[in-house]
Design a protein around this motif. Structure first.
Motif, PDB file in Angstrom:
ATOM      1  N   ALA A  20       0.838  -1.200   0.000  1.00  0.00           N
ATOM      2  CA  ALA A  20       0.000   0.000   0.000  1.00  0.00           C
ATOM      3  C   ALA A  20       0.872   1.249   0.000  1.00  0.00           C
ATOM      4  O   ALA A  20       2.030   1.213   0.408  1.00  0.00           O
ATOM      5  CB  ALA A  20      -0.909  -0.001   1.231  1.00  0.00           C
ATOM      6  N   HIS A  21       0.286   2.343  -0.471  1.00  0.00           N
ATOM      7  CA  HIS A  21       0.992   3.618  -0.560  1.00  0.00           C
ATOM      8  C   HIS A  21       0.138   4.720   0.055  1.00  0.00           C
ATOM      9  O   HIS A  21      -1.056   4.810  -0.239  1.00  0.00           O
ATOM     10  CB  HIS A  21       1.286   3.977  -2.017  1.00  0.00           C
ATOM     11  N   LEU A  22       0.767   5.546   0.863  1.00  0.00           N
ATOM     12  CA  LEU A  22       0.103   6.732   1.399  1.00  0.00           C
ATOM     13  C   LEU A  22       0.203   7.818   0.338  1.00  0.00           C
ATOM     14  O   LEU A  22       1.290   8.289   0.020  1.00  0.00           O
ATOM     15  CB  LEU A  22       0.759   7.177   2.705  1.00  0.00           C
ATOM     16  N   VAL A  23      -0.932   8.197  -0.215  1.00  0.00           N
ATOM     17  CA  VAL A  23      -0.979   9.172  -1.305  1.00  0.00           C
ATOM     18  C   VAL A  23      -0.943  10.590  -0.761  1.00  0.00           C
ATOM     19  O   VAL A  23      -0.229  11.456  -1.271  1.00  0.00           O
ATOM     20  CB  VAL A  23      -2.237   8.961  -2.175  1.00  0.00           C
ATOM     21  N   SER A  24      -1.740  10.834   0.289  1.00  0.00           N
ATOM     22  CA  SER A  24      -1.785  12.179   0.874  1.00  0.00           C
ATOM     23  C   SER A  24      -2.373  12.113   2.272  1.00  0.00           C
ATOM     24  O   SER A  24      -3.058  11.156   2.625  1.00  0.00           O
ATOM     25  CB  SER A  24      -2.627  13.124   0.005  1.00  0.00           C
ATOM     26  N   VAL A  32      -5.046   6.414   1.051  1.00  0.00           N
ATOM     27  CA  VAL A  32      -4.127   5.286   0.908  1.00  0.00           C
ATOM     28  C   VAL A  32      -4.570   4.460  -0.297  1.00  0.00           C
ATOM     29  O   VAL A  32      -5.766   4.229  -0.479  1.00  0.00           O
ATOM     30  CB  VAL A  32      -4.111   4.407   2.183  1.00  0.00           C
ATOM     31  N   GLU A  33      -3.593   4.028  -1.111  1.00  0.00           N
ATOM     32  CA  GLU A  33      -3.906   3.225  -2.302  1.00  0.00           C
ATOM     33  C   GLU A  33      -3.205   1.882  -2.264  1.00  0.00           C
ATOM     34  O   GLU A  33      -2.148   1.736  -1.650  1.00  0.00           O
ATOM     35  CB  GLU A  33      -3.467   3.948  -3.576  1.00  0.00           C
ATOM     36  N   LEU A  34      -3.820   0.935  -2.975  1.00  0.00           N
ATOM     37  CA  LEU A  34      -3.274  -0.414  -3.089  1.00  0.00           C
ATOM     38  C   LEU A  34      -3.690  -0.992  -4.430  1.00  0.00           C
ATOM     39  O   LEU A  34      -4.879  -0.950  -4.784  1.00  0.00           O
ATOM     40  CB  LEU A  34      -3.832  -1.302  -1.962  1.00  0.00           C
ATOM     41  N   ILE A  52      -9.007  -5.241   2.303  1.00  0.00           N
ATOM     42  CA  ILE A  52      -9.768  -3.992   2.171  1.00  0.00           C
ATOM     43  C   ILE A  52      -9.948  -3.349   3.541  1.00  0.00           C
ATOM     44  O   ILE A  52      -9.778  -2.137   3.703  1.00  0.00           O
ATOM     45  CB  ILE A  52     -11.114  -4.249   1.474  1.00  0.00           C
ATOM     46  N   PHE A  53     -10.263  -4.153   4.549  1.00  0.00           N
ATOM     47  CA  PHE A  53     -10.405  -3.640   5.909  1.00  0.00           C
ATOM     48  C   PHE A  53      -9.099  -3.011   6.378  1.00  0.00           C
ATOM     49  O   PHE A  53      -9.093  -1.907   6.955  1.00  0.00           O
ATOM     50  CB  PHE A  53     -10.836  -4.759   6.859  1.00  0.00           C
ATOM     51  N   ALA A  54      -7.983  -3.686   6.145  1.00  0.00           N
ATOM     52  CA  ALA A  54      -6.678  -3.171   6.570  1.00  0.00           C
ATOM     53  C   ALA A  54      -6.350  -1.854   5.868  1.00  0.00           C
ATOM     54  O   ALA A  54      -5.776  -0.940   6.486  1.00  0.00           O
ATOM     55  CB  ALA A  54      -5.584  -4.202   6.304  1.00  0.00           C
ATOM     56  N   LEU A  55      -6.706  -1.741   4.604  1.00  0.00           N
ATOM     57  CA  LEU A  55      -6.489  -0.504   3.859  1.00  0.00           C
ATOM     58  C   LEU A  55      -7.282   0.643   4.499  1.00  0.00           C
ATOM     59  O   LEU A  55      -6.744   1.743   4.716  1.00  0.00           O
ATOM     60  CB  LEU A  55      -6.903  -0.708   2.402  1.00  0.00           C
ATOM     61  N   ALA A  92      -8.522   4.252  -0.515  1.00  0.00           N
ATOM     62  CA  ALA A  92      -9.258   4.482   0.730  1.00  0.00           C
ATOM     63  C   ALA A  92      -9.050   5.931   1.136  1.00  0.00           C
ATOM     64  O   ALA A  92      -7.919   6.366   1.362  1.00  0.00           O
ATOM     65  CB  ALA A  92      -8.755   3.545   1.830  1.00  0.00           C
ATOM     66  N   THR A  93     -10.159   6.670   1.207  1.00  0.00           N
ATOM     67  CA  THR A  93     -10.109   8.083   1.571  1.00  0.00           C
ATOM     68  C   THR A  93     -10.824   8.280   2.897  1.00  0.00           C
ATOM     69  O   THR A  93     -12.017   7.997   3.003  1.00  0.00           O
ATOM     70  CB  THR A  93     -10.749   8.955   0.474  1.00  0.00           C
TER      71      THR A  93
END
Length: 129
Positions: A20-24, A32-34, A52-55, A92-93
């Protein structure tokens, strides 16, 4: 996917292992994106709900820890609305809804690259002393 620097996210071993990546992030928000890969699939060949829950939980954690005081999750729930598929980019926003005393409420929406809603998560945080 570019990642912004955040010590809490960068030290989250699960998020790093999942890719996963922290976008902003900003005050009380985080994105966060995955990208769904084979390692994220369950028996039906769709993204495992735990992924999905973890994201969502990661976006929630960053959002509720952008303020002056550290916070932890107190309660959360999730509704899965659409399957995440191999190759999907899930975003995930997290958005702050309200605060009362030491308790905060956050809504996290997960969308795919087509802007379709995959899941809705609500988290309640608790500021720790």
């Amino acid at each position: 996917m570019d990642q912004v620097a955040n010590p809490m996210f960068n030290n989250d071993r699960l998020m790093q292992q999942l890719g996963a990546h922290l976008v902003s992030f900003a005050e009380h928000t985080a994105t966060v994106e995955l990208k769904v890969t084979e390692q994220h699939l369950q028996g039906h060949q769709t993204c495992n709900g735990a992924v999905i829950f973890a994201l969502c939980d990661a976006a929630f954690a960053i959002a509720c820890n952008t303020g002056e005081h550290p916070a932890v999750g107190q309660h959360c729930s999730i509704n899965y609305l659409k399957a995440g598929m191999l190759g999907d980019v899930l975003t995930a926003t997290a958005e702050h809804k309200t605060t009362s005393g030491r308790t905060g409420i956050y809504d996290i929406t997960v969308t795919n690259q087509k802007q379709q809603i995959v899941a809705e998560f609500r988290g309640t945080s608790r500021i720790i002393k």
